[in-house]
Design an enzyme around this catalytic site. Structure first.
Site, PDB file in Angstrom:
ATOM      1  N   GLY A  14     -45.980  -1.210 -33.377  1.00 23.92           N
ATOM      2  CA  GLY A  14     -44.877  -1.386 -33.986  1.00 23.92           C
ATOM      3  C   GLY A  14     -43.600  -0.328 -33.918  1.00 23.92           C
ATOM      4  NE  ARG A  60     -47.658  -5.356 -33.335  1.00 27.56           N
ATOM      5  CZ  ARG A  60     -47.705  -4.130 -34.198  1.00 27.56           C
ATOM      6  NH1 ARG A  60     -48.607  -3.678 -34.338  1.00 27.56           N
ATOM      7  NH2 ARG A  60     -46.710  -4.249 -34.943  1.00 27.56           N
ATOM      8  CG  ASP A  79     -55.510  -0.180 -35.910  1.00 22.01           C
ATOM      9  OD1 ASP A  79     -56.797   0.346 -36.356  1.00 22.01           O
ATOM     10  OD2 ASP A  79     -54.820  -0.856 -36.668  1.00 22.01           O
ATOM     11  CE  LYS A  87     -46.464   3.597 -33.511  1.00 24.75           C
ATOM     12  NZ  LYS A  87     -46.503   2.240 -33.899  1.00 24.75           N
ATOM     13  CB  THR A  88     -47.180   4.161 -38.430  1.00 22.75           C
ATOM     14  OG1 THR A  88     -46.998   3.021 -39.560  1.00 22.75           O
ATOM     15  CG2 THR A  88     -47.874   5.095 -39.223  1.00 22.75           C
ATOM     16  CG  ASP A 107     -47.018   0.819 -41.899  1.00 30.03           C
ATOM     17  OD1 ASP A 107     -45.686   0.355 -42.006  1.00 30.03           O
ATOM     18  OD2 ASP A 107     -47.793   0.056 -41.310  1.00 30.03           O
TER      19      ASP A 107
END
Length: 546
Positions: free
Chosen positions: A77, A141, A172, A198-199, A201
């Site tokens: 994402g 992805r 992941d 990276k994220t 979240d």
């Protein structure tokens, strides 16, 4: 590409770098490392990339001009700042040797396998400095985990004379980077693989990674929107707003936004799990605030709900774990059945306890839990309208309380889901600087012959010149977890720590927020102005480093 006035102005922003990355760069190696858990299993699976030392970059008198072509992949994402990782990588390899070339693989890891690429040139990259999104080369992805994929990727790597791949992704994606690095090292192909954290979240975090890029910008963007809703809420004074926030499993985004905006209620999934709370207990907590405020004439409020909440309700978590195994083993048997037949098939294959939980869920939620997973085997929690489920349960509970004479107010709900609104926002000064430093660090790891490392930047609550850049072996962050019915090596997700400073700061004041109107309106994300406004890191980072 036509630019907005903001883009034109942001293009002129020059990201700041830590002192160690501003000139010639040397490295200082630390002690050997070991994995987060399951040391023997991880060491057996990654014999060529396990136990490597931590790397810290230090200023040097000179550095050799390394000749190297590099490939870069955006995986998973979107997160604000990804383009600055690439610009930092590009600028540094060109600084090391003007003949070096950078190739971007289109639409994620799949571009490597399908040989879909483009060369990133000086003229091309200018349009993307300090911009949000991943549209420079796109993302995808596709999981890199099969030998056939590795060998297919090697063909284009050899054709383009690429020395190293940089994979920019979350936990992941970086797990896949570690697997790829180990494979190429075992085969002695001479291809290095470097990861970048990276994220939005916030769950790719540990002793070496203080924050993942994009979290700063995304939470500031969401907090602006939440502040706007709070002000509207306090103006109309007739709605309870239920806001679901992206964040996959962890509640970092919801907690950070709560610290910035001070809503009436913020549910933290990790606390729900730790206290073995039921959905009904969550609903009662919210309704208690609704009833108290109504008694004082305040029939309005704001509730923040983390995206992954449903998985953290212990009974539902146990159900999901069994559904994961069922889908992995028998998904092909029931995925093409109609909805009723699919439901009956699942019920007939569940244990008694999980069957009882499944049967009590609303039909649409039960169906969403049993549908296909994302490419990493996760329930697609963003598709589950948890905010509506909880508000409907609140309405029913309040109706019951009204009949019992416990509640006399009015309850009307509005629903929001903030996710995509923040993933591609123009990066904040923090993320613009942080990402550029990560890209620079990735290039220096390559120049120093490293593979299986993730670029890291630490001491990020200090002024940028005092940041500490380096690299951490990806195997150091790994453990064994059950995925799609099998035990696999993965990077351990970082969840909200209930004994951590950010949660404790929230817990100390939430009872007051639940009763009173304490809203804070952060306003638009700031790029110019006093440093204490435009360069301020997240509350999470500030509290963790006090």
């Amino acid at each position: 590409m036509e630019k907005s006035l903001l883009q034109q102005a942001r293009a002129s922003y020059v990201p700041k770098l830590p002192i160690a990355l501003r000139g010639a760069v040397g490295i200082k190696e630390g002690a050997p490392t070991q994995s987060a858990d399951n040391q023997e299993e991880i060491k057996t699976l990654f014999p060529n990339t396990y136990g490597m030392p931590l790397i810290e970059f230090v200023a040097a008198e000179k550095s050799d001009a390394a000749a190297m072509n590099v490939g870069v992949i955006l995986s998973g994402g979107q997160a604000p700042g990804g383009h600055n990782v690439i610009t930092g990588l590009f600028d540094t390899i060109k600084k090391l040797n003007p003949e070096n070339r950078l190739f971007g693989f289109i639409l994620g890891p799949g571009g490597l396998v399908s040989h879909n690429y483009m060369e990133i040139t000086a003229d091309f990259i200018e349009d993307y400095r300090n911009t949000g999104g991943f549209d420079m080369i796109g993302s995808g992805r596709t999981k890199l985990e099969e030998t056939e994929q590795f060998e297919k990727g090697l063909e284009i790597i050899r054709k383009l004379d690429i020395k190293a791949l940089v994979i920019i992704g979350g936990d992941d994606s970086n797990t896949n980077a570690c697997v790829l690095a180990e494979y190429y090292a075992a085969k002695q192909y001479g291809v290095q693989v470097i990861g970048c954290p990276k994220t939005i979240d916030g769950d790719l975090k540990n002793s070496q990674i203080e924050t993942s890029f994009g979290f700063d910008t995304a939470t500031k963007t969401y907090s602006e929107l939440i502040g706007n809703i709070e002000r509207d809420c306090n103006s109309a004074r007739k709605y309870w707003h239920f806001i679901k926030l992206m964040g996959r499993s962890a509640s970092h985004i919801a907690l950070e936004c709560a610290l910035q905006c001070q809503p009436n209620i913020c549910i933290v999934s990790e606390e729900v799990e730790a206290k073995d709370m039921t959905l009904n207990e969550i609903v009662e907590q919210i309704c208690t605030s609704v009833a108290y405020r109504a008694a004082n004439g305040d029939n309005f409020g704001v509730v923040l709900i983390p995206e992954g909440l449903i998985e953290f309700v212990p009974a539902i978590g146990r159900l999901i774990a069994e559904l994961n195994d069922l889908l992995a083993a028998h998904g092909a048997d029931y995925k093409d059945l109609d909805a009723d037949a699919q439901r009956q098939y699942i019920i007939s294959h569940l244990s008694d306890a999980n069957k009882a939980t499944f049967e009590t869920l609303p039909a649409d939620v039960a169906r969403q839990l049993s549908l296909d997973r994302d490419p990493h085997g996760n329930v697609q929690v963003s598709l589950i309208e948890t905010e509506k489920l909880i508000s409907e349960m609140c309405a029913a509970k309040l109706k019951q309380w009204a009949a019992e004479g416990k509640y006399t107010g009015k309850f009307a709900a509005q629903h929001h889901f903030f996710g995509y609104e923040g993933r591609c926002a123009t990066p904040s000064n923090f993320d613009a600087d942080y990402c550029y430093a990560l890209g620079t660090s990735a290039a220096q790891l390559i120049a120093n012959g490293k593979t299986g490392y993730m670029a890291v930047v630490k001491n990020t609550t200090a002024p940028v010149e005092e940041w500490q850049a380096g690299g951490v072996p990806i195997t150091m962050m790994m453990n064994m977890e059950r995925r799609n019915g099998q035990m696999k090596p993965v990077i351990r997700k970082a969840l909200v720590e209930l004994d951590g400073a950010p949660f404790k700061a929230f817990a100390a004041v939430r009872d007051t927020w639940a009763k009173e109107t304490c809203y804070v309106y952060p306003g638009p994300i700031q790029y110019w102005g006093p440093s204490e406004v435009c360069d301020r890191p997240t509350m999470t980072l500030i509290l963790e480093h006090k």
